[in-house]
Design an enzyme around this catalytic site. Sequence first.
Site, PDB file in Angstrom:
ATOM      1  CE  LYS A 111      -4.239  -0.655  -0.454  1.00  0.00           C
ATOM      2  NZ  LYS A 111      -5.270  -1.358   0.085  1.00  0.00           N
ATOM      3  CE  LYS A 194      -5.207  -9.296  -4.010  1.00  0.00           C
ATOM      4  NZ  LYS A 194      -5.850  -9.199  -2.732  1.00  0.00           N
ATOM      5  CE  LYS A 197     -12.346  -4.543  -3.553  1.00  0.00           C
ATOM      6  NZ  LYS A 197     -13.242  -4.950  -2.480  1.00  0.00           N
TER       7      LYS A 197
HETATM    8  P1  TYM Z   1     -10.713  -7.529   1.253  1.00  0.00           P
HETATM    9  O1  TYM Z   1     -11.837  -6.575   1.411  1.00  0.00           O
HETATM   10  O2  TYM Z   1      -9.533  -7.100   0.448  1.00  0.00           O
HETATM   11  O3  TYM Z   1     -11.213  -8.877   0.636  1.00  0.00           O
HETATM   12  C1  TYM Z   1     -12.321  -9.549   1.216  1.00  0.00           C
HETATM   13  C2  TYM Z   1     -12.122 -11.036   1.191  1.00  0.00           C
HETATM   14  O4  TYM Z   1     -11.923 -11.496  -0.140  1.00  0.00           O
HETATM   15  C3  TYM Z   1     -10.733 -12.258  -0.221  1.00  0.00           C
HETATM   16  N1  TYM Z   1     -10.119 -12.045  -1.536  1.00  0.00           N
HETATM   17  C4  TYM Z   1      -9.655 -13.050  -2.296  1.00  0.00           C
HETATM   18  N2  TYM Z   1      -9.615 -14.369  -2.082  1.00  0.00           N
HETATM   19  C5  TYM Z   1      -9.091 -15.146  -3.070  1.00  0.00           C
HETATM   20  N3  TYM Z   1      -8.622 -14.636  -4.246  1.00  0.00           N
HETATM   21  C6  TYM Z   1      -8.634 -13.308  -4.491  1.00  0.00           C
HETATM   22  N4  TYM Z   1      -8.193 -12.831  -5.654  1.00  0.00           N
HETATM   23  C7  TYM Z   1      -9.172 -12.441  -3.480  1.00  0.00           C
HETATM   24  N5  TYM Z   1      -9.342 -11.094  -3.379  1.00  0.00           N
HETATM   25  C8  TYM Z   1      -9.915 -10.885  -2.177  1.00  0.00           C
HETATM   26  C9  TYM Z   1      -9.850 -11.749   0.906  1.00  0.00           C
HETATM   27  O5  TYM Z   1      -8.886 -12.713   1.269  1.00  0.00           O
HETATM   28  C10 TYM Z   1     -10.871 -11.493   1.978  1.00  0.00           C
HETATM   29  O6  TYM Z   1     -11.173 -12.679   2.653  1.00  0.00           O
HETATM   30  N6  TYM Z   1      -8.495  -7.127   5.652  1.00  0.00           N
HETATM   31  C11 TYM Z   1      -9.622  -7.721   4.970  1.00  0.00           C
HETATM   32  C12 TYM Z   1     -10.963  -7.314   5.543  1.00  0.00           C
HETATM   33  C13 TYM Z   1     -11.098  -7.565   6.998  1.00  0.00           C
HETATM   34  C14 TYM Z   1     -11.265  -8.824   7.640  1.00  0.00           C
HETATM   35  C15 TYM Z   1     -11.344  -8.546   9.024  1.00  0.00           C
HETATM   36  C16 TYM Z   1     -11.365 -10.133   7.169  1.00  0.00           C
HETATM   37  C17 TYM Z   1     -11.076  -6.617   7.969  1.00  0.00           C
HETATM   38  N7  TYM Z   1     -11.235  -7.195   9.195  1.00  0.00           N
HETATM   39  C18 TYM Z   1     -11.520  -9.584   9.960  1.00  0.00           C
HETATM   40  C19 TYM Z   1     -11.537 -11.154   8.096  1.00  0.00           C
HETATM   41  C20 TYM Z   1     -11.615 -10.870   9.477  1.00  0.00           C
HETATM   42  C21 TYM Z   1      -9.566  -7.267   3.545  1.00  0.00           C
HETATM   43  O7  TYM Z   1      -9.021  -6.233   3.217  1.00  0.00           O
HETATM   44  O8  TYM Z   1     -10.233  -8.040   2.683  1.00  0.00           O
END
Ligand code: TYM
Length: 331
Positions: A111, A194, A197
Site C-alpha cells: 500500500k 490476483k 478491484k
Molecule cells: P478484502 O476486502 O480485500 O477482501 C475480502 C475477502 O476477499 C478475499 N479475496 C480473495 N480471495 C481469493 N482470491 C482473491 N483474488 C481475493 N481477493 C480478495 C480476501 O482474502 C478477503 O477474505 N483485511 C480484509 C478485511 C477484513 C477482515 C477482518 C477479514 C477486515 N477485518 C476480519 C476477516 C476478518 C480485507 O481487506 O479483505
Amino acid sequence: MEIVVSGIRPTGKLHLGNYFGALSNFRKMQEEYQCFFFIADYHSLTTHPTPVDLHGTVKQVLVEFLAAGIDPGKATIYIQSDLPETAELYLLLNMNAYLGELERVTTFKEKARKQPENINAGLLTYPCLMAADIIIHRALKVPVGKDQEQHLEMTRTFARRFNRMYQVDFFPEPQAFNFGDELIKIPGLDGSGKMGKSEGEGNAIYLSDSPEVIRKKVLRAVTDAGPERENQPKPEPIRNLFTLLSAVSSPETITFFEEQYNSCRIRYGDLKKQLAEDIIRYTDPIRDRIHELSADDAFLRKVAWMGRDKARTSAGQTIREVREIIGFREF
Ligand code: TYM
C-alpha cells in the site's frame, strides 16, 4: 459453539475472488457455527473515500452478502462502524503493537508503494484493527483468501501477547479457514497476480456483471500461442484460466480441457467460451438477487439493525472483561 468471523472492505463491487476466498466458505460455515460477517467500513477509510461513495459501497456490499447466500437468520451481518467496541479494542491493541512488526507487513509495504502520498497511520495499524474485529467475538475461525494469511498471523501474535501480558487465558488464537486444504487465491484475467478491484477494469469479474460483460472480459483474457510439447507445464496466464475453471466448472469439463492441453490440441477460444458460460451459470442466481435486494431498503435496514444489536451483545461482553483484566475498574 465455535465462533466464526469474517469481513470485507466496502471499496467497490464484490468479485469472484471475494466470493471464493471468503463468501462461499462463510455460507457453508453459517450452517454449523456461530457466525459474524461484517462490512469493514473503518478499514476502507485508509484510502479516503468520499461520504457518498462510502455509503453507496456499504449498501452494495450488504446487498451482495445477502445475494451470495449469507442468511441473516443464521449469521449475524453487521457494519463495522456500528460497533464502537471494535474501535476501543483497536486502541487497546495499538498499545502493544510495535512499529517494527507493523512496518514489515507485506500489505503495508504494498500500500505504501501504491499510495505514497497517503501513508497514513491507519494503514500501518491495519492489522491491529483487523485483530480487534476478530478477537472482539473471541472467534476461532476466519474464512478468508490467501492474501489475508499474514494478517491472521498478526492476530494470533496480538492475542497471545495480551494473554501473556496480563497472565490470562482470555483470547483464543484464531485460524484462517478454507474448506479445501489451502487458502485460495483467485487469479485475475490479465495474466498475472490476483483478481482485485484495483488492478484495472478487465482484470476482475464482478458478481453483478451482466452475462455480456462476463463473456467480453473472459474472451479478452491473456493467453499464449499454445503448448508445443505434450504435458508441458502451464505458463502463468494459462494456469490462471485453469484455476478459474476449477472454481466454476464440472470435473468432466476440467478433465476435458486438461487432456486437450496435455495433447497440444487445446483451442483457447473454446476454453474461454466454456469458462464464460460456467461463470454465468454460477453467478446467475446471485445476479438476480442483487437486483431484487437493491430496491428493498426496508429489508436492508432491518438486517443492519438486527445485526448491530446481536454483534454489540457479543462485543460488549468481551470489552467488559478486557477492561476488568487491564485494570479499568469502576470506583
Ligand atoms: P478484502 O476486502 O480485500 O477482501 C475480502 C475477502 O476477499 C478475499 N479475496 C480473495 N480471495 C481469493 N482470491 C482473491 N483474488 C481475493 N481477493 C480478495 C480476501 O482474502 C478477503 O477474505 N483485511 C480484509 C478485511 C477484513 C477482515 C477482518 C477479514 C477486515 N477485518 C476480519 C476477516 C476478518 C480485507 O481487506 O479483505
